[in-house]
Design a protein around this motif. Structure first.
Motif, PDB file in Angstrom:
ATOM      1  N   GLY A   1       0.813  -1.205   0.000  1.00  0.00           N
ATOM      2  CA  GLY A   1       0.000   0.000   0.000  1.00  0.00           C
ATOM      3  C   GLY A   1       0.849   1.258   0.000  1.00  0.00           C
ATOM      4  N   PRO A   2       0.209   2.395   0.212  1.00  0.00           N
ATOM      5  CA  PRO A   2      -1.184   2.629   0.585  1.00  0.00           C
ATOM      6  C   PRO A   2      -2.142   2.293  -0.558  1.00  0.00           C
ATOM      7  N   TRP A   3      -3.343   1.843  -0.162  1.00  0.00           N
ATOM      8  CA  TRP A   3      -4.343   1.357  -1.108  1.00  0.00           C
ATOM      9  C   TRP A   3      -5.366   2.439  -1.425  1.00  0.00           C
ATOM     10  N   THR A   4      -5.781   2.479  -2.683  1.00  0.00           N
ATOM     11  CA  THR A   4      -6.826   3.387  -3.152  1.00  0.00           C
ATOM     12  C   THR A   4      -7.947   2.537  -3.744  1.00  0.00           C
ATOM     13  N   THR A   5      -9.184   2.816  -3.361  1.00  0.00           N
ATOM     14  CA  THR A   5     -10.323   2.071  -3.898  1.00  0.00           C
ATOM     15  C   THR A   5     -10.661   2.597  -5.287  1.00  0.00           C
ATOM     16  N   LEU A   6     -10.694   1.690  -6.252  1.00  0.00           N
ATOM     17  CA  LEU A   6     -11.088   2.029  -7.623  1.00  0.00           C
ATOM     18  C   LEU A   6     -12.598   2.028  -7.776  1.00  0.00           C
ATOM     19  N   GLY A   7     -13.284   1.144  -7.058  1.00  0.00           N
ATOM     20  CA  GLY A   7     -14.728   1.110  -7.187  1.00  0.00           C
ATOM     21  C   GLY A   7     -15.368  -0.004  -6.389  1.00  0.00           C
ATOM     22  N   PHE A   8     -16.668   0.143  -6.180  1.00  0.00           N
ATOM     23  CA  PHE A   8     -17.527  -0.881  -5.596  1.00  0.00           C
ATOM     24  C   PHE A   8     -18.380  -1.380  -6.750  1.00  0.00           C
ATOM     25  N   LEU A   9     -18.227  -2.635  -7.088  1.00  0.00           N
ATOM     26  CA  LEU A   9     -18.899  -3.179  -8.266  1.00  0.00           C
ATOM     27  C   LEU A   9     -20.113  -4.000  -7.851  1.00  0.00           C
ATOM     28  N   PRO A  10     -21.189  -3.942  -8.633  1.00  0.00           N
ATOM     29  CA  PRO A  10     -22.416  -4.645  -8.250  1.00  0.00           C
ATOM     30  C   PRO A  10     -22.257  -6.164  -8.285  1.00  0.00           C
ATOM     31  N   PRO A  11     -23.166  -6.883  -7.617  1.00  0.00           N
ATOM     32  CA  PRO A  11     -23.126  -8.353  -7.633  1.00  0.00           C
ATOM     33  C   PRO A  11     -23.084  -8.901  -9.054  1.00  0.00           C
ATOM     34  N   HIS A  12     -22.433 -10.041  -9.188  1.00  0.00           N
ATOM     35  CA  HIS A  12     -22.292 -10.787 -10.442  1.00  0.00           C
ATOM     36  C   HIS A  12     -21.328 -10.142 -11.435  1.00  0.00           C
ATOM     37  N   THR A  13     -20.664  -9.036 -11.072  1.00  0.00           N
ATOM     38  CA  THR A  13     -19.620  -8.461 -11.918  1.00  0.00           C
ATOM     39  C   THR A  13     -18.377  -9.319 -11.733  1.00  0.00           C
ATOM     40  N   THR A  14     -17.693  -9.664 -12.820  1.00  0.00           N
ATOM     41  CA  THR A  14     -16.544 -10.566 -12.730  1.00  0.00           C
ATOM     42  C   THR A  14     -15.250  -9.976 -13.277  1.00  0.00           C
ATOM     43  N   SER A  15     -15.267  -8.673 -13.629  1.00  0.00           N
ATOM     44  CA  SER A  15     -14.026  -8.063 -14.106  1.00  0.00           C
ATOM     45  C   SER A  15     -14.075  -6.556 -13.912  1.00  0.00           C
ATOM     46  N   TYR A  16     -12.889  -5.964 -13.991  1.00  0.00           N
ATOM     47  CA  TYR A  16     -12.757  -4.510 -13.889  1.00  0.00           C
ATOM     48  C   TYR A  16     -11.623  -4.092 -14.809  1.00  0.00           C
ATOM     49  N   HIS A  17     -11.857  -3.080 -15.637  1.00  0.00           N
ATOM     50  CA  HIS A  17     -10.861  -2.557 -16.566  1.00  0.00           C
ATOM     51  C   HIS A  17     -10.242  -1.297 -15.958  1.00  0.00           C
TER      52      HIS A  17
END
Length: 191
Positions: free
Chosen positions: A54-70
């Motif tokens: 870290g330090p860690w930064t949150t990129l996002g909170f993704l909804p249920p059933h999402t399986t990837s992040y670009h």
């Protein structure tokens, strides 16, 4: 009892292999990373850092059933470390700004003033890690995370974007699952 090397070779030859990693990071261009994980039905928080601790930064909170992040357009020739954490929580309440308030004290109340909506609710989950406010924009089929509060919060304000005036909202008491192992990619040279 330890597996003997010949027995291990026989297992591998028979089609047995080590389990596939559940959280992965892949470069899809010199400066784009795609993160992937299996569909476990939960929402996922995705974080990144430029050092393994870290330090860690949150990129996002993704909804249920999402399986990837670009994660696009990153700094060339830079290390990126990622982790994800599933989250869940039952829907506590739903509302639309301007809807009449219900007598139930745990209901989510929304008061619009200009381009800001202020939400209030009664705290009713003593072990939550915070609350997750979700939005369903007009015409959208599903809710998407829009705001995360601290534990014990009972209010938050949200600035509306154009087209969000008739959105519906819901609130979840937020509970986190275990953090994933950290995965790593170093971006390449920009073309």
């Amino acid at each position: 009892m330890p597996v003997k090397p010949l027995a291990l070779l026989a297992l591998l030859a028979a089609g047995c292999s080590a389990p596939a990693p559940s959280f992965t990071a892949a470069l899809t261009s010199p400066t784009d990373v795609v993160l992937s994980w299996p569909n476990d039905g939960a929402g996922h928080r995705v974080d990144y850092a430029n050092a393994p601790d870290g330090p860690w930064t949150t990129l996002g909170f993704l909804p249920p059933h999402t399986t990837s992040y670009h994660h696009p357009d990153l700094i060339p020739e830079t290390p990126f470390y990622y982790r994800e954490q599933p989250f869940s929580g039952p829907v506590s309440a739903e509302t639309t700004p301007g809807a009449p308030a219900a007598p139930d004290a745990t209901r989510l109340h929304a008061v619009a003033s200009g381009d800001t909506v202020t939400f209030t609710w009664a705290g009713h989950s003593p072990d939550e890690a915070g609350f997750l406010l979700e939005i369903r924009r007009p015409g959208a089929p599903e809710f998407a995370p829009v705001e995360v509060t601290d534990p014990g919060a009972t209010t938050c304000a949200l600035s509306l974007l154009p087209g969000e005036e008739r959105s519906a909202y819901r609130l979840r008491a937020l509970h986190y699952g275990p953090l994933s192992p950290v995965v790593h990619q170093t971006t390449g040279k920009e073309r």
